[in-house]
Write a protein that holds these residues in place. Structure first.
Motif, PDB file in Angstrom:
ATOM      1  N   UNK A  63       7.150   1.511  -8.245  1.00  0.00           N
ATOM      2  CA  UNK A  63       5.960   0.729  -7.914  1.00  0.00           C
ATOM      3  C   UNK A  63       4.823   0.987  -8.903  1.00  0.00           C
ATOM      4  N   UNK A  64       4.035  -0.049  -9.161  1.00  0.00           N
ATOM      5  CA  UNK A  64       2.863   0.055 -10.027  1.00  0.00           C
ATOM      6  C   UNK A  64       1.705  -0.693  -9.382  1.00  0.00           C
ATOM      7  N   UNK A  65       0.547  -0.076  -9.389  1.00  0.00           N
ATOM      8  CA  UNK A  65      -0.662  -0.670  -8.844  1.00  0.00           C
ATOM      9  C   UNK A  65      -1.074  -1.871  -9.692  1.00  0.00           C
ATOM     10  N   UNK A  66      -1.466  -2.962  -9.032  1.00  0.00           N
ATOM     11  CA  UNK A  66      -1.960  -4.139  -9.734  1.00  0.00           C
ATOM     12  C   UNK A  66      -3.461  -4.280  -9.498  1.00  0.00           C
ATOM     13  N   UNK A  67      -3.864  -4.356  -8.216  1.00  0.00           N
ATOM     14  CA  UNK A  67      -5.288  -4.509  -7.898  1.00  0.00           C
ATOM     15  C   UNK A  67      -5.516  -4.386  -6.403  1.00  0.00           C
ATOM     16  N   UNK A  68      -6.768  -4.154  -6.032  1.00  0.00           N
ATOM     17  CA  UNK A  68      -7.180  -4.198  -4.629  1.00  0.00           C
ATOM     18  C   UNK A  68      -7.405  -5.665  -4.286  1.00  0.00           C
ATOM     19  N   UNK A  69      -6.908  -6.083  -3.126  1.00  0.00           N
ATOM     20  CA  UNK A  69      -7.027  -7.478  -2.688  1.00  0.00           C
ATOM     21  C   UNK A  69      -8.122  -7.579  -1.632  1.00  0.00           C
ATOM     22  N   UNK A  70      -9.309  -7.954  -2.042  1.00  0.00           N
ATOM     23  CA  UNK A  70     -10.407  -8.129  -1.089  1.00  0.00           C
ATOM     24  C   UNK A  70     -10.328  -9.468  -0.373  1.00  0.00           C
ATOM     25  N   UNK A  71      -9.439 -10.350  -0.858  1.00  0.00           N
ATOM     26  CA  UNK A  71      -9.274 -11.666  -0.238  1.00  0.00           C
ATOM     27  C   UNK A  71      -8.227 -11.661   0.878  1.00  0.00           C
ATOM     28  N   UNK A  72      -7.608 -10.520   1.141  1.00  0.00           N
ATOM     29  CA  UNK A  72      -6.575 -10.394   2.181  1.00  0.00           C
ATOM     30  C   UNK A  72      -6.971  -9.323   3.183  1.00  0.00           C
ATOM     31  N   UNK A  73      -6.607  -9.532   4.427  1.00  0.00           N
ATOM     32  CA  UNK A  73      -6.818  -8.508   5.449  1.00  0.00           C
ATOM     33  C   UNK A  73      -5.484  -7.808   5.712  1.00  0.00           C
ATOM     34  N   UNK A  74      -5.512  -6.573   6.203  1.00  0.00           N
ATOM     35  CA  UNK A  74      -4.261  -5.885   6.505  1.00  0.00           C
ATOM     36  C   UNK A  74      -3.370  -6.658   7.489  1.00  0.00           C
ATOM     37  N   UNK A  75      -3.993  -7.398   8.398  1.00  0.00           N
ATOM     38  CA  UNK A  75      -3.220  -8.176   9.393  1.00  0.00           C
ATOM     39  C   UNK A  75      -2.382  -9.281   8.746  1.00  0.00           C
ATOM     40  N   UNK A  76      -2.780  -9.730   7.570  1.00  0.00           N
ATOM     41  CA  UNK A  76      -2.040 -10.778   6.870  1.00  0.00           C
ATOM     42  C   UNK A  76      -0.801 -10.240   6.140  1.00  0.00           C
TER      43      UNK A  76
END
Length: 79
Positions: A63-76
């Motif tokens: 696995x490799x980190x791409x980015x933090x997704x502020x447009x998504x919630x954990x519930x999604x």
């Protein structure tokens, strides 16, 4: 589902450390994930990760980190 050790810049690491330190918990938020020597956080953030494949025991391979997704919630996020 595994450890991510690549894809982070030094700035990413500092920013994530600060954010994750603020949501640190003593006990795993997942019942069957009590692992020694692991730091757990509240599941409030979403990050995008790329990986080669999933192993038979449901771990991410390379696995490799791409980015933090502020447009998504954990519930999604469905695994």
């Amino acid at each position: 589902v595994g450890n991510i050790g690549t894809g982070f810049t030094e700035a990413d690491q500092k920013e994530l450390y600060k954010k994750l330190s603020a949501i640190k918990v003593k006990k795993s938020p997942v019942e069957d994930a009590q692992i020694e020597g692991v730091t757990f956080v509240k599941p409030l953030m979403v990050c995008e990760v790329k990986y080669l494949e999933m192993t038979k025991d449901k771990k991410l391979r390379h696995p490799a980190f791409v980015r933090v997704r502020t447009d998504k919630s954990p519930e999604e996020c469905i695994f």
